[in-house]
Design an enzyme around this catalytic site. Sequence first.
Site, PDB file in Angstrom:
ATOM      1  N   CYS A  86      -1.615  -7.113  10.030  1.00  0.00           N
ATOM      2  CA  CYS A  86      -1.526  -6.917   8.579  1.00  0.00           C
ATOM      3  C   CYS A  86      -1.927  -5.512   8.146  1.00  0.00           C
ATOM      4  O   CYS A  86      -1.696  -5.129   6.995  1.00  0.00           O
ATOM      5  CB  CYS A  86      -2.406  -7.928   7.862  1.00  0.00           C
ATOM      6  SG  CYS A  86      -2.297  -9.606   8.513  1.00  0.00           S
ATOM      7  N   HIS A 335       2.193 -10.805   0.342  1.00  0.00           N
ATOM      8  CA  HIS A 335       1.731 -10.222   1.598  1.00  0.00           C
ATOM      9  C   HIS A 335       2.849 -10.168   2.641  1.00  0.00           C
ATOM     10  O   HIS A 335       2.846 -10.923   3.619  1.00  0.00           O
ATOM     11  CB  HIS A 335       0.544 -11.035   2.122  1.00  0.00           C
ATOM     12  CG  HIS A 335      -0.083 -10.488   3.364  1.00  0.00           C
ATOM     13  ND1 HIS A 335      -0.076  -9.149   3.698  1.00  0.00           N
ATOM     14  CD2 HIS A 335      -0.756 -11.129   4.372  1.00  0.00           C
ATOM     15  CE1 HIS A 335      -0.710  -8.985   4.843  1.00  0.00           C
ATOM     16  NE2 HIS A 335      -1.115 -10.168   5.279  1.00  0.00           N
TER      17      HIS A 335
END
Length: 390
Positions: A86, A335
Site C-alpha cells: 500500500c 484505497h
Amino acid sequence: MRDAYLVGAGQTAFGSMPSESYRSLFATAFDRAIDSVPGGLDPRSIDEAVIGALGVGGRQLGLAGPAITEHLGLHGVPCSRIENACAASGYAVRQAVQAVQSGMADVVLAGGVEVMTDLSDDVTNYWLGVSGETEWERLTGTTFAGVYAQMASAYLDRYDATAEHLSMVAVKNHANGAKNPHAHLGFECSLEDATGAPTVAEPLTLYHCCPTSDGAAAVLVASEDVVEEYTADPVRIAGVGAASDRVGLFQRDTYTGIPASELAANRAYEAAGIEPDDLDVAEVHDCFSIAELLAYEDLGLCDRGEAHTLLEEGTTDPDGAIPVNTSGGLKSKGHPIGATGAGQLGECYHQLTGEAGDRQVEDAEIGLAHNVGGSGGAAVVHVLEREGAA
C-alpha cells in the site's frame, strides 16, 4: 543536495471502474497533473518516471512502469516500478525526490495505479493478503482485516479508547469525503451507522474498513533549478523519511503501534527541521479506523494511549489544530493500493496551494503525508512546506 518541489498533482476519481485499464486510469491522472502546473509543463521536459503498483490480479507484473510511460508517449524516459504494497506510490515519490536531489533529473513524474474491482471477492482477498507475511498469515487464512482487528483488540484492551472511537474516525472521514468529488464513498455516516454496521473482524465493523477501489494518482517533482519555470507558489518537499519492519504482525514487539511509521516520521521531521506541532494538515494511512488512531501516536501528534482524546476534542477535525484526512482518507476517499500514497500527497499539495475547494484548511503552510505498506512492513512520510512558510 538540491531542493525538490511539488509543482503539480492530479488523480482520477477513486471507485469502482472495472472497465478502465491501468493505462487509461494513469493517463487521466497524468493529464490532470500536467494541467495543474500553474506555469504549464511540456511532457517532453520529464527526465524520469517512477510508478507504484502492487499489480492486483497479476496484471502486467513485469515492466509495468514502461508499459505506462509508453502509453503516455514518454518514449525513451527511464522508468522504474515500485512495489511496497500500500506504500508503493509513496515510495515512488520518495525515489523521485532522490533523483531530483541528486542532480540526476530536473523533472520527475511519480505516481501509482491499481485496478481491483474487476475480480471476485476471493481473488481480491488473496491479492490483499499478499502484503502480509506469506506462510504464517496469508496461507493460514488471516485476512488483511483480521490483522488490523488484532491490532485494534490489543489497543482497546491496553488503553482507554473504545470501539466508539473507531466509529468517530469513520464519521469524521466520511464527512470530509462527502466534500471530495474524487471520493469512492463520498457520503456522510452517523455514529450509529458506523457502530451498528455488520462486523467484519471483531471489533472492526464494515464502516471501520476502507473500500476496495480502482484509481490512479500522479505528481510532478521539480528541482530548485527549474521550479520557477512552473510556478510562483512552490511547495517544497522539506523532508522525507522511510523505514521498514518485519512483514508479519506476529513477528513484531508491539501490536499497539507501527514502529516503521514512528521511525519514518522522526526522520522526516528531522530533515524538515520541524516538530509535529508545526503541522497544519495531515493525510494519514487509515485503511482501517484503528490505523488512524495508531498514526496519531506514531506521528507524535499525541502521547501513547491518548489518540482518542484528539477525536473527542476535535483536534483532527477540519477546523481543529491539526486537521487529518481532509480528503476523506482511505476510509472514504478510497484505497486503490498503488495510487494511495501519491493521492495523499496530491491532497496536501492542493491544501498548501489553496486549491482544496470545500475542504480547504485556512492558512495551511506545512503538511504531512503518511503512507503504510501492509500492516507496517514499510512506511514513508513526506513533509511539505509552502515556500516562505515559517
